[in-house]
Design a protein around this motif. Structure first.
Motif, PDB file in Angstrom:
ATOM      1  N   LEU A  67       6.399  -6.741  -2.284  1.00  0.00           N
ATOM      2  CA  LEU A  67       6.534  -5.286  -2.407  1.00  0.00           C
ATOM      3  C   LEU A  67       5.190  -4.569  -2.393  1.00  0.00           C
ATOM      4  N   GLY A  68       4.144  -5.240  -2.902  1.00  0.00           N
ATOM      5  CA  GLY A  68       2.837  -4.599  -2.981  1.00  0.00           C
ATOM      6  C   GLY A  68       1.857  -5.022  -1.906  1.00  0.00           C
ATOM      7  N   VAL A  69       2.315  -5.788  -0.924  1.00  0.00           N
ATOM      8  CA  VAL A  69       1.396  -6.304   0.096  1.00  0.00           C
ATOM      9  C   VAL A  69       0.701  -5.190   0.860  1.00  0.00           C
ATOM     10  N   GLU A  70       1.449  -4.208   1.344  1.00  0.00           N
ATOM     11  CA  GLU A  70       0.824  -3.150   2.139  1.00  0.00           C
ATOM     12  C   GLU A  70      -0.104  -2.281   1.301  1.00  0.00           C
ATOM     13  N   PHE A  71       0.261  -2.043   0.061  1.00  0.00           N
ATOM     14  CA  PHE A  71      -0.628  -1.301  -0.847  1.00  0.00           C
ATOM     15  C   PHE A  71      -1.966  -2.024  -0.988  1.00  0.00           C
ATOM     16  N   VAL A  72      -1.925  -3.338  -1.226  1.00  0.00           N
ATOM     17  CA  VAL A  72      -3.155  -4.108  -1.406  1.00  0.00           C
ATOM     18  C   VAL A  72      -3.941  -4.182  -0.101  1.00  0.00           C
ATOM     19  N   ARG A  73      -3.245  -4.425   0.987  1.00  0.00           N
ATOM     20  CA  ARG A  73      -3.904  -4.473   2.306  1.00  0.00           C
ATOM     21  C   ARG A  73      -4.682  -3.199   2.581  1.00  0.00           C
ATOM     22  N   GLU A  74      -4.020  -2.065   2.366  1.00  0.00           N
ATOM     23  CA  GLU A  74      -4.635  -0.774   2.665  1.00  0.00           C
ATOM     24  C   GLU A  74      -5.740  -0.426   1.673  1.00  0.00           C
ATOM     25  N   GLN A  75      -5.522  -0.765   0.413  1.00  0.00           N
ATOM     26  CA  GLN A  75      -6.499  -0.418  -0.618  1.00  0.00           C
ATOM     27  C   GLN A  75      -7.806  -1.185  -0.459  1.00  0.00           C
ATOM     28  N   TYR A  76      -7.700  -2.468  -0.075  1.00  0.00           N
ATOM     29  CA  TYR A  76      -8.893  -3.319  -0.068  1.00  0.00           C
ATOM     30  C   TYR A  76      -9.255  -3.871   1.311  1.00  0.00           C
ATOM     31  N   GLY A  77      -8.438  -3.585   2.314  1.00  0.00           N
ATOM     32  CA  GLY A  77      -8.765  -4.015   3.671  1.00  0.00           C
ATOM     33  C   GLY A  77      -8.845  -5.522   3.826  1.00  0.00           C
ATOM     34  N   ILE A  78      -7.914  -6.230   3.216  1.00  0.00           N
ATOM     35  CA  ILE A  78      -7.943  -7.696   3.236  1.00  0.00           C
ATOM     36  C   ILE A  78      -6.706  -8.250   3.938  1.00  0.00           C
ATOM     37  N   PRO A  79      -6.776  -9.482   4.449  1.00  0.00           N
ATOM     38  CA  PRO A  79      -5.649 -10.067   5.190  1.00  0.00           C
ATOM     39  C   PRO A  79      -4.577 -10.657   4.279  1.00  0.00           C
ATOM     40  N   PHE A  80      -3.406 -10.816   4.871  1.00  0.00           N
ATOM     41  CA  PHE A  80      -2.221 -11.339   4.182  1.00  0.00           C
ATOM     42  C   PHE A  80      -1.847 -12.677   4.794  1.00  0.00           C
ATOM     43  N   TYR A  81      -1.831 -13.726   3.959  1.00  0.00           N
ATOM     44  CA  TYR A  81      -1.512 -15.072   4.414  1.00  0.00           C
ATOM     45  C   TYR A  81      -0.307 -15.636   3.671  1.00  0.00           C
ATOM     46  N   ALA A  82       0.496 -16.397   4.387  1.00  0.00           N
ATOM     47  CA  ALA A  82       1.607 -17.148   3.804  1.00  0.00           C
ATOM     48  C   ALA A  82       1.964 -18.255   4.796  1.00  0.00           C
ATOM     49  N   HIS A  83       2.955 -19.046   4.479  1.00  0.00           N
ATOM     50  CA  HIS A  83       3.376 -20.122   5.378  1.00  0.00           C
ATOM     51  C   HIS A  83       4.191 -19.541   6.531  1.00  0.00           C
ATOM     52  N   ALA A  84       3.990 -20.089   7.719  1.00  0.00           N
ATOM     53  CA  ALA A  84       4.644 -19.550   8.920  1.00  0.00           C
ATOM     54  C   ALA A  84       6.161 -19.556   8.817  1.00  0.00           C
ATOM     55  N   GLU A  85       6.731 -20.523   8.098  1.00  0.00           N
ATOM     56  CA  GLU A  85       8.189 -20.626   8.024  1.00  0.00           C
ATOM     57  C   GLU A  85       8.824 -19.518   7.192  1.00  0.00           C
ATOM     58  N   ASP A  86       8.013 -18.728   6.523  1.00  0.00           N
ATOM     59  CA  ASP A  86       8.542 -17.571   5.785  1.00  0.00           C
ATOM     60  C   ASP A  86       8.345 -16.263   6.535  1.00  0.00           C
ATOM     61  N   ALA A  87       7.902 -16.336   7.775  1.00  0.00           N
ATOM     62  CA  ALA A  87       7.676 -15.107   8.554  1.00  0.00           C
ATOM     63  C   ALA A  87       8.961 -14.297   8.713  1.00  0.00           C
ATOM     64  N   PHE A  88      10.098 -14.989   8.851  1.00  0.00           N
ATOM     65  CA  PHE A  88      11.367 -14.273   9.030  1.00  0.00           C
ATOM     66  C   PHE A  88      11.734 -13.462   7.793  1.00  0.00           C
ATOM     67  N   LEU A  89      11.281 -13.891   6.627  1.00  0.00           N
ATOM     68  CA  LEU A  89      11.557 -13.144   5.405  1.00  0.00           C
ATOM     69  C   LEU A  89      10.773 -11.841   5.365  1.00  0.00           C
ATOM     70  N   VAL A  90       9.575 -11.856   5.913  1.00  0.00           N
ATOM     71  CA  VAL A  90       8.790 -10.614   6.016  1.00  0.00           C
ATOM     72  C   VAL A  90       9.503  -9.638   6.951  1.00  0.00           C
ATOM     73  N   GLU A  91      10.003 -10.155   8.056  1.00  0.00           N
ATOM     74  CA  GLU A  91      10.707  -9.314   9.028  1.00  0.00           C
ATOM     75  C   GLU A  91      11.973  -8.697   8.430  1.00  0.00           C
ATOM     76  N   ARG A  92      12.630  -9.414   7.544  1.00  0.00           N
ATOM     77  CA  ARG A  92      13.900  -8.954   6.957  1.00  0.00           C
ATOM     78  C   ARG A  92      13.735  -8.301   5.590  1.00  0.00           C
ATOM     79  N   SER A  93      12.521  -8.138   5.133  1.00  0.00           N
ATOM     80  CA  SER A  93      12.287  -7.731   3.746  1.00  0.00           C
ATOM     81  C   SER A  93      12.889  -6.378   3.397  1.00  0.00           C
TER      82      SER A  93
END
Length: 212
Positions: A67-93
């Motif tokens: 829920l806070g990934v985009e807030f943190v990304r934008e606030q600090y300009g840092i990348p977001f990493y996770a395991h590739a097999e959970d990419a579909f969960l990001v798409e459906r979040s």
């Protein structure tokens, strides 16, 4: 020396962590910040402790943990990493969040992947990445052998385990991963979960009703 700061956030009581060391570099693990006051508390913690965020590293990507990934990304300009097999969960979040009554903005795709056998690095710290699926297909945990610390997301809880009835979940896979990859670690390893209090490998090995 790893410093772990826990923030209990959003209506699901999710544990978001900031891991830092003596260099001041830090990593966000599972940022689930939802309310404005939660985001302000995090910003103050970073500022007061003069920390330098370097990345977001998620154990998995169920909506309450991103829920806070985009807030943190934008606030600090840092990348977001996770395991590739959970990419579909990001798409459906967004749709998943709506099912639980949450208003959530779209989370952009991951900037890179976390792989078993590699390490999570920040400052002078390296934590082993272990792939422990079953709660989600791409669930990983972070282990510091040197400091006896294990950050497990929703794989293992105090007296319980992660649910396996969500898309990509599998009970047998989860139990097998816990027993072969986590319960084989030293019993005094401290366990930081995605919900609820801390525990230890030994406590769960000998008293968790799902594992005994």
């Amino acid at each position: 020396m790893i410093t772990i700061q826990k923030f209990v956030v959003n209506p699901l009581g999710e544990n978001s962590y900031i891991l830092s060391d003596e260099t001041g570099e830090c990593v966000f693990v599972d940022p689930g910040f939802y309310y404005t006051e939660e985001k302000e508390e995090v910003k103050e913690y970073i500022a007061v402790n003069q920390l330098k965020p370097v990345m977001i590293a998620n154990t998995h990507c169920h909506f309450d943990h991103i829920l806070g990934v985009e807030f943190v990304r934008e606030q600090y300009g840092i990348p977001f990493y996770a395991h590739a097999e959970d990419a579909f969960l990001v798409e459906r979040s967004v749709s998943q969040a709506q099912m639980f009554g949450f208003d959530m903005k779209e989370v952009k795709p991951m900037d890179g992947w976390l792989h078993e056998g590699e390490t999570l690095k920040f400052g002078n710290t390296e934590m082993k990445i272990l792939h422990v699926p079953g709660h989600s297909p791409g669930h990983v945990v972070f282990y510091s052998e040197e400091e006896n610390i294990l950050v497990v997301g929703d794989v293992l809880f105090y007296g319980s385990i992660g649910r396996t009835d969500l898309p990509g979940g599998n009970y047998d896979t989860l139990i097998s991963g816990i027993k072969t990859k986590l319960l084989t670690l030293p019993e005094d390893v401290k366990v930081y979960s995605g919900h609820g209090p801390e525990t230890s490998v030994g406590v769960e090995k000998w008293s968790n009703p799902f594992l005994t």
